[in-house]
Design a protein around this motif. Structure first.
Motif, PDB file in Angstrom:
ATOM      1  N   LEU A  57       0.971  -1.041  -0.005  1.00 49.99           N
ATOM      2  CA  LEU A  57       0.066   0.086  -0.110  1.00 49.99           C
ATOM      3  C   LEU A  57       0.900   1.228   0.032  1.00 49.99           C
ATOM      4  CD1 LEU A  57      -2.808  -1.067   2.561  1.00 49.99           C
ATOM      5  CD2 LEU A  57      -3.019  -1.302  -0.175  1.00 49.99           C
ATOM      6  N   GLU A  58       1.833   1.188   0.728  1.00 52.63           N
ATOM      7  CA  GLU A  58       2.980   2.369   0.650  1.00 52.63           C
ATOM      8  C   GLU A  58       3.620   2.530  -0.604  1.00 52.63           C
ATOM      9  OE1 GLU A  58       3.892   2.268   5.337  1.00 52.63           O
ATOM     10  OE2 GLU A  58       5.545   1.224   3.906  1.00 52.63           O
ATOM     11  N   ALA A  59       3.678   1.481  -1.477  1.00 52.33           N
ATOM     12  CA  ALA A  59       4.300   1.557  -2.802  1.00 52.33           C
ATOM     13  C   ALA A  59       3.288   2.192  -3.723  1.00 52.33           C
ATOM     14  CB  ALA A  59       4.916   0.347  -3.275  1.00 52.33           C
ATOM     15  N   ALA A  60       2.092   1.852  -3.455  1.00 58.14           N
ATOM     16  CA  ALA A  60       0.844   2.340  -4.324  1.00 58.14           C
ATOM     17  C   ALA A  60       0.727   3.615  -4.142  1.00 58.14           C
ATOM     18  CB  ALA A  60      -0.173   1.298  -4.030  1.00 58.14           C
ATOM     19  N   ALA A  61       0.833   4.256  -2.852  1.00 55.65           N
ATOM     20  CA  ALA A  61       0.486   5.770  -2.461  1.00 55.65           C
ATOM     21  C   ALA A  61       1.420   6.486  -3.311  1.00 55.65           C
ATOM     22  CB  ALA A  61       0.549   5.905  -1.019  1.00 55.65           C
ATOM     23  N   SER A  62       2.807   6.004  -2.925  1.00 56.88           N
ATOM     24  CA  SER A  62       3.760   6.852  -4.061  1.00 56.88           C
ATOM     25  C   SER A  62       3.808   6.556  -5.326  1.00 56.88           C
ATOM     26  CB  SER A  62       5.211   6.142  -3.306  1.00 56.88           C
ATOM     27  OG  SER A  62       5.272   6.516  -2.017  1.00 56.88           O
ATOM     28  N   ALA A  63       3.463   5.710  -6.080  1.00 52.69           N
ATOM     29  CA  ALA A  63       3.450   5.626  -7.511  1.00 52.69           C
ATOM     30  C   ALA A  63       2.401   6.467  -7.984  1.00 52.69           C
ATOM     31  CB  ALA A  63       3.216   3.913  -7.663  1.00 52.69           C
ATOM     32  N   ALA A  64       1.130   6.333  -7.493  1.00 51.76           N
ATOM     33  CA  ALA A  64       0.052   7.339  -8.147  1.00 51.76           C
ATOM     34  C   ALA A  64       0.744   8.621  -7.963  1.00 51.76           C
ATOM     35  CB  ALA A  64      -1.061   7.091  -7.281  1.00 51.76           C
ATOM     36  N   LEU A  65       1.114   9.255  -6.961  1.00 48.98           N
ATOM     37  CA  LEU A  65       1.508  10.683  -6.971  1.00 48.98           C
ATOM     38  C   LEU A  65       2.564  10.601  -8.026  1.00 48.98           C
ATOM     39  CD1 LEU A  65       1.164  13.459  -6.206  1.00 48.98           C
ATOM     40  CD2 LEU A  65       2.376  13.056  -4.045  1.00 48.98           C
ATOM     41  N   ALA A  66       3.553   9.731  -8.019  1.00 49.94           N
ATOM     42  CA  ALA A  66       4.652   9.789  -8.845  1.00 49.94           C
ATOM     43  C   ALA A  66       4.469  10.169 -10.174  1.00 49.94           C
ATOM     44  CB  ALA A  66       5.402   8.756  -8.779  1.00 49.94           C
ATOM     45  N   VAL A  67       3.271   9.510 -10.725  1.00 55.15           N
ATOM     46  CA  VAL A  67       2.796   9.787 -12.274  1.00 55.15           C
ATOM     47  C   VAL A  67       2.540  11.183 -12.104  1.00 55.15           C
ATOM     48  CG1 VAL A  67       1.126   9.419 -14.006  1.00 55.15           C
ATOM     49  CG2 VAL A  67       2.321   7.279 -12.480  1.00 55.15           C
ATOM     50  N   CYS A  68       1.613  11.969 -11.259  1.00 53.89           N
ATOM     51  CA  CYS A  68       1.197  13.089 -11.393  1.00 53.89           C
ATOM     52  C   CYS A  68       2.228  14.313 -11.218  1.00 53.89           C
ATOM     53  CB  CYS A  68       0.287  13.460 -10.140  1.00 53.89           C
ATOM     54  SG  CYS A  68      -1.235  12.178 -10.373  1.00 53.89           S
ATOM     55  N   LEU A  69       3.441  13.839 -10.619  1.00 51.37           N
ATOM     56  CA  LEU A  69       4.790  14.812 -10.482  1.00 51.37           C
ATOM     57  C   LEU A  69       5.733  14.510 -11.372  1.00 51.37           C
ATOM     58  CD1 LEU A  69       4.549  15.012  -6.638  1.00 51.37           C
ATOM     59  CD2 LEU A  69       3.255  16.558  -8.264  1.00 51.37           C
ATOM     60  N   ASP A  70       5.671  13.546 -12.199  1.00 48.74           N
ATOM     61  CA  ASP A  70       6.654  13.321 -13.336  1.00 48.74           C
ATOM     62  C   ASP A  70       6.895  14.360 -14.341  1.00 48.74           C
ATOM     63  OD1 ASP A  70       7.774  12.227 -16.060  1.00 48.74           O
ATOM     64  OD2 ASP A  70       7.833  10.625 -14.483  1.00 48.74           O
ATOM     65  N   GLU A  71       8.093  14.676 -14.608  1.00 49.76           N
ATOM     66  CA  GLU A  71       8.316  15.800 -15.565  1.00 49.76           C
ATOM     67  C   GLU A  71       7.478  15.932 -16.786  1.00 49.76           C
ATOM     68  OE1 GLU A  71      10.635  18.570 -15.596  1.00 49.76           O
ATOM     69  OE2 GLU A  71      10.927  18.171 -13.422  1.00 49.76           O
ATOM     70  N   ARG A  72       7.223  14.711 -17.110  1.00 54.22           N
ATOM     71  CA  ARG A  72       6.442  14.484 -18.316  1.00 54.22           C
ATOM     72  C   ARG A  72       4.739  14.940 -18.176  1.00 54.22           C
ATOM     73  NH1 ARG A  72       8.447   8.573 -19.029  1.00 54.22           N
ATOM     74  NH2 ARG A  72       8.443   8.849 -16.832  1.00 54.22           N
ATOM     75  N   ALA A  73       4.606  15.077 -17.058  1.00 53.87           N
ATOM     76  CA  ALA A  73       3.052  15.546 -16.888  1.00 53.87           C
ATOM     77  C   ALA A  73       3.083  16.977 -16.309  1.00 53.87           C
ATOM     78  CB  ALA A  73       2.630  14.947 -15.419  1.00 53.87           C
ATOM     79  N   LYS A  74       4.151  17.646 -16.654  1.00 48.03           N
ATOM     80  CA  LYS A  74       4.017  19.314 -16.506  1.00 48.03           C
ATOM     81  C   LYS A  74       3.634  19.849 -17.784  1.00 48.03           C
ATOM     82  CE  LYS A  74       7.879  21.097 -14.774  1.00 48.03           C
ATOM     83  NZ  LYS A  74       9.290  21.517 -14.851  1.00 48.03           N
ATOM     84  N   PRO A  75       3.181  21.045 -17.840  1.00 44.57           N
ATOM     85  CA  PRO A  75       2.441  21.627 -19.011  1.00 44.57           C
ATOM     86  C   PRO A  75       3.673  21.460 -20.149  1.00 44.57           C
ATOM     87  CG  PRO A  75       2.097  22.992 -17.048  1.00 44.57           C
ATOM     88  CD  PRO A  75       2.724  22.005 -16.521  1.00 44.57           C
ATOM     89  N   GLY A  76       3.147  21.250 -21.153  1.00 42.75           N
ATOM     90  CA  GLY A  76       4.112  20.842 -22.319  1.00 42.75           C
ATOM     91  C   GLY A  76       4.755  19.463 -22.698  1.00 42.75           C
ATOM     92  N   GLY A  77       4.373  18.925 -21.582  1.00 42.75           N
ATOM     93  CA  GLY A  77       4.986  17.425 -21.427  1.00 42.75           C
ATOM     94  C   GLY A  77       4.204  16.340 -21.979  1.00 42.75           C
ATOM     95  N   GLU A  78       4.899  15.440 -22.550  1.00 44.17           N
ATOM     96  CA  GLU A  78       3.803  14.163 -23.222  1.00 44.17           C
ATOM     97  C   GLU A  78       3.132  13.694 -22.472  1.00 44.17           C
ATOM     98  OE1 GLU A  78       6.271  10.662 -23.929  1.00 44.17           O
ATOM     99  OE2 GLU A  78       7.816  11.767 -23.064  1.00 44.17           O
ATOM    100  N   ASP A 117      10.386  -1.869   0.714  1.00 44.08           N
ATOM    101  CA  ASP A 117      10.622  -3.462   1.376  1.00 44.08           C
ATOM    102  C   ASP A 117      10.132  -4.306   0.262  1.00 44.08           C
ATOM    103  OD1 ASP A 117      11.444  -1.729   3.337  1.00 44.08           O
ATOM    104  OD2 ASP A 117       9.623  -1.600   4.313  1.00 44.08           O
ATOM    105  N   GLY A 118      10.729  -4.426  -0.739  1.00 42.11           N
ATOM    106  CA  GLY A 118      10.435  -5.713  -1.710  1.00 42.11           C
ATOM    107  C   GLY A 118       8.899  -5.745  -2.172  1.00 42.11           C
ATOM    108  N   ALA A 119       8.142  -4.570  -2.099  1.00 41.18           N
ATOM    109  CA  ALA A 119       6.671  -4.628  -2.659  1.00 41.18           C
ATOM    110  C   ALA A 119       6.729  -3.749  -3.770  1.00 41.18           C
ATOM    111  CB  ALA A 119       5.810  -4.332  -1.508  1.00 41.18           C
ATOM    112  N   GLU A 120       6.268  -4.076  -5.041  1.00 41.65           N
ATOM    113  CA  GLU A 120       6.507  -3.302  -6.178  1.00 41.65           C
ATOM    114  C   GLU A 120       5.029  -2.840  -6.686  1.00 41.65           C
ATOM    115  OE1 GLU A 120      10.154  -3.807  -8.774  1.00 41.65           O
ATOM    116  OE2 GLU A 120       9.569  -6.018  -8.047  1.00 41.65           O
ATOM    117  N   VAL A 121       4.793  -1.809  -7.049  1.00 42.36           N
ATOM    118  CA  VAL A 121       3.594  -1.191  -7.623  1.00 42.36           C
ATOM    119  C   VAL A 121       3.713  -0.438  -8.747  1.00 42.36           C
ATOM    120  CG1 VAL A 121       1.285   0.005  -7.381  1.00 42.36           C
ATOM    121  CG2 VAL A 121       2.171  -1.393  -5.542  1.00 42.36           C
ATOM    122  N   ARG A 122       3.163  -0.460  -9.852  1.00 43.34           N
ATOM    123  CA  ARG A 122       3.368   0.437 -11.273  1.00 43.34           C
ATOM    124  C   ARG A 122       2.167   1.177 -11.150  1.00 43.34           C
ATOM    125  NH1 ARG A 122       7.178   1.541 -14.747  1.00 43.34           N
ATOM    126  NH2 ARG A 122       6.656   2.477 -16.978  1.00 43.34           N
TER     127      ARG A 122
END
Length: 265
Positions: A57-78, A117-122
């Motif tokens: 669950l901790e990996a999921a919480a971070s992954a969802a926001l990581a997509v939103c804050l990715d450089e590619r999600a900024k205005p002008g990004g793909e 801690d070994g748990a992975e979410v994309r």
């Protein structure tokens, strides 16, 4: 320069969403399921060595926001247009599970993978259900349940995502809810021009602690309709579910608490 502006649409809806009647219902009578826009999340659950529920669950919480804050999600990004379009509507997510070759296959699709801690979410770029690739649609939604574990106290200086102690949710449902929670935290911080804090959090990998609240903690932090006071006094943002799956509409599922300055001193 760090920019969380893609989260702006959440600010205009957050307080009003919490103030809606508790009998709020998710009316999907005129909705074409194939046209629904959502963020897919894939939980890696290997048969022989399943992850710990809390770490997943901790990996999921971070992954969802990581997509939103990715450089590619900024205005002008793909990624900006699909992320902005999704955040401007219902921020629906769906969790699926994968193992082995199926897990490896989805790594090629646009998104961000987080490991705790070994748990992975994309978490993946939001899209219409009709446009989702077969690598995702062939994965099962059910079967993501994991046994509860005892993670110990939350980490000092990290956001804590408190799960409602009175609501039973599958690991997949919980993953979606904590993904909402981190997005609300980042949006509220951005709204107060605290992008420097979000930037530091992002640079650290967006760590957070997911814990089931005890009754006293839940009652103390629950904001009710006064979202502004809860945020100002306790640094708390609430996730209120629309009732599409598993639980009753209007249920508060997660209370996300940003660490106070004293906690990181």
């Amino acid at each position: 320069m760090f920019d969380a502006a893609v989260l702006n649409p959440l600010l205009t809806r957050y307080a009003s969403w919490l103030a809606m009647p508790t009998e709020l219902t998710a009316d999907t009578s005129d909705e074409d399921p194939e046209q629904v826009v959502l963020m897919p999340m894939v939980l890696r659950i290997e048969r022989a060595e399943p992850p710990r529920r809390t770490a997943l669950l901790e990996a999921a919480a971070s992954a969802a926001l990581a997509v939103c804050l990715d450089e590619r999600a900024k205005p002008g990004g793909e990624w900006h247009e699909p992320v902005h379009h999704w955040i401007s509507g219902r921020i629906r997510k769906v969790s699926r599970r994968a193992r082995g070759a199926h897990w490896a296959a989805v790594q090629e699709l646009p998104g961000r993978t987080v490991e705790v801690d070994g748990a992975e979410v994309r978490a993946f770029l939001p899209s219409r259900v009709a446009d989702m690739p077969k690598e995702l649609t062939r994965l099962q939604i059910s079967g993501s349940e994991l046994d509860a574990d005892e993670p110990g106290p939350p980490a000092v200086g990290e956001p804590v995502l408190w799960l409602n102690p009175d609501v039973a949710m599958s690991a997949g449902k919980s993953a979606a809810q904590v993904g909402h929670a981190t997005m609300f935290l980042a949006a509220l911080l951005h709204g107060e021009h605290r992008d420097d804090e979000v930037a530091r959090w992002s640079a650290a990998g967006l760590p957070c602690s997911v814990r089931v609240a005890d009754g006293a903690t839940w009652r103390r932090l629950l904001p009710g309709e006064d979202a502004e006071t809860a945020w100002r006094r306790h640094g708390v943002a609430a996730v209120r579910d629309a009732g599409f799956t598993e639980i009753d509409p209007g249920t508060v599922t997660v209370l996300a608490q940003w660490p106070r300055p004293s906690a990181t001193a």
